[in-house]
Design an enzyme around this catalytic site. Sequence first.
Site, PDB file in Angstrom:
ATOM      1  N   GLU A 156     -14.526  41.836 -19.241  1.00 35.95           N
ATOM      2  CA  GLU A 156     -13.272  42.568 -18.967  1.00 35.95           C
ATOM      3  C   GLU A 156     -13.453  44.081 -18.953  1.00 35.95           C
ATOM      4  O   GLU A 156     -12.766  44.832 -19.644  1.00 35.95           O
ATOM      5  CB  GLU A 156     -12.195  42.162 -19.994  1.00 35.95           C
ATOM      6  CG  GLU A 156     -11.932  40.666 -19.993  1.00 35.95           C
ATOM      7  CD  GLU A 156     -10.830  40.237 -20.960  1.00 35.95           C
ATOM      8  OE1 GLU A 156     -10.354  41.073 -21.741  1.00 35.95           O
ATOM      9  OE2 GLU A 156     -10.441  39.059 -20.922  1.00 35.95           O
ATOM     10  N   GLU A 272     -13.115  30.317 -17.812  1.00 29.56           N
ATOM     11  CA  GLU A 272     -12.109  30.116 -18.864  1.00 29.56           C
ATOM     12  C   GLU A 272     -10.809  29.520 -18.303  1.00 29.56           C
ATOM     13  O   GLU A 272      -9.722  29.879 -18.705  1.00 29.56           O
ATOM     14  CB  GLU A 272     -11.769  31.449 -19.556  1.00 29.56           C
ATOM     15  CG  GLU A 272     -12.975  32.232 -20.027  1.00 29.56           C
ATOM     16  CD  GLU A 272     -12.621  33.540 -20.673  1.00 29.56           C
ATOM     17  OE1 GLU A 272     -11.439  33.763 -20.984  1.00 29.56           O
ATOM     18  OE2 GLU A 272     -13.541  34.357 -20.893  1.00 29.56           O
TER      19      GLU A 272
END
Length: 358
Positions: A156, A272
């Site tokens: 991220e 994910e």
Amino acid sequence: MLSRRLFLEQLAGAGATAGLRPSLAAQAEQGLRAIAARRGIVYGCAAATYEFKYADFSAALAREAGMLSAEYEMKRAALEPTRGAYDFSGGDSLLAFARQHGMAFRGHTLVWHHSNPPWLADALQSPKAEVLLTDYIAAIAGHYKGRIASWDVVNEVIQPSDGRSDGLRDTMWLKRFGPEYIDTAFHAARQADPRAMLVYNDWGCELGAPENDRFRAVTLEFLSNALARGIPIQALGMQGHLSAFGTQVDQKKLRAFLDAVREMGLKIIVTEHDVDDSGGSSDIAIRDRAVADACRRFLDVMLDNPATIAVLTWGLSDRFLDPPGWRDKLSGRYPRMLPLDRDCKRKPMWAAMAKAFA
Ligand code: XIL
């Protein structure tokens, strides 16, 4: 052990075999792992060692998953609670379960702006702080050397709304070292484990809103520049967190993005995947259908691209998902974001994944 007839009746009861070709119904006993493998795709999920105390869940995990990643036990808060004193117990237990069941194992994650131990932020202000990056990666990737299929080296790192021209997220790592921390992290990971596939993992390229268009554009620019600088990135990790009743995937935009990533020579991993079912109907059948439909729309596009090599869900069973708020807890409205329900029974999402893999 369920009789085959009873087993398939249960599947049918869950609507999970509706529309599956007879061969898929027969394969269903082996789980998503076998169905995905027939297409050359690895299916797996995130897990945590506390989940292993449930025998029914452990059996379902062994049947369904061909790869594991650590939900939290291989983040720095768990691995280095005290500076220089590493605790590999959680990661090693997950790795042991994976090896016991012939599963691959992926590392998540070496550098992130969350789930860090409380001592790190201050330590980063000291001189020669770069060792906090390089020594940590050498220690962790060194410990698991040769046993990790792919590492989420950095997680991220893009956030266009932070306002930087390069679209990078303005984290403590960026503030301390500048964008070069990303180069440093990938080179350190490559040096510590020559064989692991090195992945840049993020969330933001999946959906069809204007901010996702921006996120995709920044991501392509970031990847292209990184590769031009010789950073050893081999795959893009797309977290794949979707919403059943919110912004949806735009298949055309997603397909074009994946083609551009593949043209860079990168592999793609859905790292994910789950589908948030809050905010819509409270009717479970409607929620499960909406989750399955969102999942299918996403995976059909992801799996159409030959660069996609693996799909992991962020957990396997709804059992371990916390209600998002106290109202949900009061009303007993538990999230239904994953392929198996709280009793480890297969849901329409499971069937949607099985059909997407097939
Ligand atoms: C979350 C886990 O689910 C939590 O258990 C943990 O405490 C914090 O991290 N993006 C990621 C994942 O890359 O690591 C995050 O998982 C969810 C968002």
